[in-house]
Scaffold this active site. Sequence first.
Site, PDB file in Angstrom:
ATOM      1  CB  THR A 180      -0.643  -0.097   1.508  1.00 42.01           C
ATOM      2  OG1 THR A 180      -1.162  -1.349   0.852  1.00 42.01           O
ATOM      3  CG2 THR A 180      -1.455   1.180   1.483  1.00 42.01           C
ATOM      4  CE1 TYR A 239      -3.908  -0.694  -1.044  1.00 45.23           C
ATOM      5  CE2 TYR A 239      -5.593   0.654  -0.062  1.00 45.23           C
ATOM      6  CZ  TYR A 239      -5.161   0.087  -0.121  1.00 45.23           C
ATOM      7  OH  TYR A 239      -4.017  -0.736   1.250  1.00 45.23           O
ATOM      8  CB  THR A 262      -0.124  -3.909   6.464  1.00 42.15           C
ATOM      9  OG1 THR A 262      -1.908  -3.582   5.802  1.00 42.15           O
ATOM     10  CG2 THR A 262       0.692  -2.024   6.020  1.00 42.15           C
ATOM     11  CG  ASP A 263      -3.100  -7.572   3.494  1.00 37.44           C
ATOM     12  OD1 ASP A 263      -3.210  -6.755   4.560  1.00 37.44           O
ATOM     13  OD2 ASP A 263      -3.688  -8.230   2.675  1.00 37.44           O
ATOM     14  CE  LYS A 300      -3.690  -4.673   7.849  1.00 38.45           C
ATOM     15  NZ  LYS A 300      -3.544  -5.445   6.262  1.00 38.45           N
ATOM     16  CD  GLU A 357      -8.762 -26.226  27.385  1.00 38.26           C
ATOM     17  OE1 GLU A 357      -9.119 -27.115  26.886  1.00 38.26           O
ATOM     18  OE2 GLU A 357      -8.355 -25.469  27.854  1.00 38.26           O
TER      19      GLU A 357
END
Length: 359
Positions: free
Chosen positions: A43, A57, A123-124, A196, A316
């Site tokens: 981006t 975009y 950023t992903d 993120k 667990e």
Amino acid sequence: MTPRLVQILSQSLLSVALALGSGALWAQAARKPQVVIVATGGTIAGAGASATNSATYQAAKVPVDKLIAGIPELAQVAQVRGEQAFQIASESFTNEQLVELARRVSSLAKNPALDGIVITHGTDTLEETSFFLNLVVKTDKPIVLVGSMRPGTSMSADGMLNLYNAVVVAGSPEARGKGTLVVMNDQIHSGRDVTKRVNIQTNAFYSQWGPLGMVVEGKTFWFRSPVKRHTTASEFDIDAVTALPAVHIVYGSGSMSPELYQAAAKAGAQAIVHAGTGNGSVPNYAVDMLKALRSQGLHIVRSSRVGDGFVLRNSEQPDDRYDWVVAHDLNPQKAKILAALALTKTRDAKELQRMFWEY
């Protein structure tokens, strides 16, 4: 030669020496840090149809030279040059590109004239790349990843200041030895911890143990340092890594299908990260499937889909008995990165667990 003449000559030589020394000190003080910006797209290199398009975009449109030219203030804080590694949106990053990027960064870091490296990134998957570099590049020089949540064409675009701040951090002597860093929204995060958490706001990145510091008006402020092994203290070295084994993530939910694990195995996984509910919980109807896959040689790593906290071993599920691994505080996507690297070293589950404790 008279004593008076000797005294005059000595004083003159001393004055020349002091002048030369002061000049050298001034030159050293005036020297700006040398920083390379390695661009990969994302981006921060994106463009929208209008100034109001902040979420819609096209990513990876602007080359690195234009990014640098658009921030003339960079010249005030560093000697900057750029190179284009990739021009892609980060969700399209492959293991092969991850290894290629790390090898290039490692090569750059060996240049004694270079003070720091900035990587512009979408950023992903920025958190995966930052963690990978934190594990495999053997340098104490700052490696700083940066991105943006809005393209440069939008109103209130964040990329310009983010990149400026990243260069400041990369050239900062105080940033040395702290591993790979992520600079976003005025904050300095550890590449290990950051994730993120928001997809359409500029405060998108978060570390559950808190940021390492901040950048304010071109000055860094530090508050803590990473304690987990990284970079120069890491047993992993990108110069010895040519490929990464396949590791797949299966996302836990209510009423999930155990056949998803089989599909991951058929796709060539050497390890499966179970992104479980809560404390990495595994539903009772999936336990036998995971035990069977472990008996076939696949490693099972229990992580959690919950944003914060950490997975407790032998809670667990009896991990010792099943020979499973817990991801500790690493989220599923970072557990995948460490599992893949760990499998280049060993197939022993106890050794894999040690690595998850230490890194």
